[in-house]
Design a protein around this motif. Structure first.
Motif, short mmCIF file in Angstrom:
data_model
loop_
_atom_site.label_atom_id
_atom_site.label_comp_id
_atom_site.label_asym_id
_atom_site.label_seq_id
_atom_site.Cartn_x
_atom_site.Cartn_y
_atom_site.Cartn_z
N ARG A 37 -79.14 3.04 66.09
CA ARG A 37 -78.87 1.75 65.47
C ARG A 37 -77.80 1.78 64.39
N ASP A 38 -77.73 2.86 63.62
CA ASP A 38 -76.79 2.85 62.50
C ASP A 38 -75.56 3.70 62.79
N VAL A 39 -74.54 3.50 61.98
CA VAL A 39 -73.24 4.11 62.21
C VAL A 39 -73.28 5.64 62.11
N PRO A 40 -73.91 6.24 61.09
CA PRO A 40 -73.87 7.71 61.02
C PRO A 40 -74.51 8.41 62.22
N THR A 41 -75.63 7.90 62.69
CA THR A 41 -76.26 8.55 63.84
C THR A 41 -75.46 8.32 65.11
N ARG A 42 -74.83 7.17 65.24
CA ARG A 42 -73.97 6.94 66.41
C ARG A 42 -72.76 7.86 66.37
N LEU A 43 -72.19 8.05 65.19
CA LEU A 43 -71.05 8.96 65.08
C LEU A 43 -71.45 10.38 65.42
N HIS A 44 -72.62 10.79 64.97
CA HIS A 44 -73.13 12.12 65.30
C HIS A 44 -73.28 12.27 66.81
N ALA A 45 -73.86 11.26 67.45
CA ALA A 45 -74.05 11.31 68.90
C ALA A 45 -72.73 11.25 69.65
N LEU A 82 -60.89 18.80 69.66
CA LEU A 82 -61.49 19.33 68.44
C LEU A 82 -60.83 18.77 67.18
N ALA A 83 -59.57 18.39 67.28
CA ALA A 83 -58.87 17.84 66.12
C ALA A 83 -59.13 16.35 65.95
N THR A 84 -59.21 15.61 67.05
CA THR A 84 -59.28 14.15 66.92
C THR A 84 -60.69 13.60 66.79
N ALA A 85 -61.68 14.24 67.38
CA ALA A 85 -63.05 13.70 67.31
C ALA A 85 -63.60 13.66 65.88
N PRO A 86 -63.51 14.74 65.10
CA PRO A 86 -64.01 14.65 63.73
C PRO A 86 -63.19 13.70 62.86
N LEU A 87 -61.89 13.66 63.09
CA LEU A 87 -61.03 12.78 62.31
C LEU A 87 -61.35 11.31 62.57
N SER A 88 -61.51 10.95 63.82
CA SER A 88 -61.83 9.56 64.14
C SER A 88 -63.23 9.20 63.65
N ALA A 89 -64.18 10.12 63.75
CA ALA A 89 -65.53 9.85 63.24
C ALA A 89 -65.51 9.67 61.73
N HIS A 90 -64.71 10.46 61.04
CA HIS A 90 -64.59 10.32 59.59
C HIS A 90 -64.02 8.96 59.21
N MET A 91 -62.99 8.55 59.92
CA MET A 91 -62.36 7.27 59.60
C MET A 91 -63.29 6.09 59.90
N GLY A 93 -66.61 6.22 59.94
CA GLY A 93 -67.68 6.28 58.96
C GLY A 93 -67.25 5.78 57.59
N ARG A 94 -66.06 6.12 57.18
CA ARG A 94 -65.55 5.66 55.88
C ARG A 94 -65.36 4.14 55.88
N GLN A 95 -64.83 3.61 56.98
CA GLN A 95 -64.65 2.16 57.06
C GLN A 95 -65.99 1.43 57.10
N ALA A 96 -66.97 1.99 57.79
CA ALA A 96 -68.29 1.38 57.82
C ALA A 96 -68.92 1.39 56.43
N TYR A 97 -68.67 2.46 55.68
CA TYR A 97 -69.18 2.51 54.30
C TYR A 97 -68.53 1.44 53.44
N ARG A 98 -67.22 1.30 53.57
CA ARG A 98 -66.52 0.30 52.76
C ARG A 98 -66.89 -1.12 53.16
N ASN A 99 -67.19 -1.34 54.43
CA ASN A 99 -67.62 -2.68 54.89
C ASN A 99 -69.05 -2.99 54.48
N GLY A 100 -69.80 -1.97 54.08
CA GLY A 100 -71.19 -2.19 53.70
C GLY A 100 -72.14 -2.20 54.88
N THR A 101 -71.74 -1.66 56.02
CA THR A 101 -72.62 -1.65 57.19
C THR A 101 -73.47 -0.39 57.27
N ILE A 102 -73.37 0.49 56.28
CA ILE A 102 -74.21 1.69 56.22
C ILE A 102 -75.32 1.45 55.22
#
Length: 124
Positions: A37-45, A82-91, A93-102
């Motif tokens: 349901r939430d962004v961090p667990t979806r990013l992990h998956a 290996l280079a793009t998956a963590p970078l895109s997940a970080h971006m 996750g950071r945007q979801a944090y700034r939007n307040g959806t976390i």
């Protein structure tokens, strides 16, 4: 000649097992993205099992084809993943944090709390 044939059959079986495990990991990643349901667990998956699944599938392809040009093609594929998956997940996750959806109550450490108070264009 028998030993060469036996080793080829063994490598084909290893490749088959690696493809099956890689496909199962990619399937679990897709199911996790749909079910969580939430962004961090979806990013992990979306990142961890999917990247490992792709690495296993590429390794299986290299084992089954046994060709250096194929390996030379697959190595950049894996490295780019290996280079793009963590970078895109970080971006994301950071945007979801700034939007307040976390859900901030579920965070153990909130390293971005300071940047949330200071607007990004303010230089702080």
């Amino acid at each position: 000649m028998d030993t060469a044939l036996d080793s080829a059959v063994l490598l084909d079986w290893v490749a088959l097992v690696l493809i099956l495990i890689g496909a199962l990991l990619c399937l679990t990643a897709a199911i996790g993205v749909l079910r969580f349901r939430d962004v961090p667990t979806r990013l992990h998956a979306a990142t961890k099992p999917q990247v490992l699944g792709l690495i296993l599938i590429c390794l299986a392809i290299a084992l089954s084809l046994r060709s250096w040009p194929v390996v030379a093609f697959l190595v950049p594929v894996v490295l780019i993943q290996l280079a793009t998956a963590p970078l895109s997940a970080h971006m994301v996750g950071r945007q979801a944090y700034r939007n307040g959806t976390i859900d901030e109550t579920g965070l153990h450490v909130d390293e971005l709390a300071e940047s949330k108070r200071t607007p990004p264009a303010a230089g702080g």
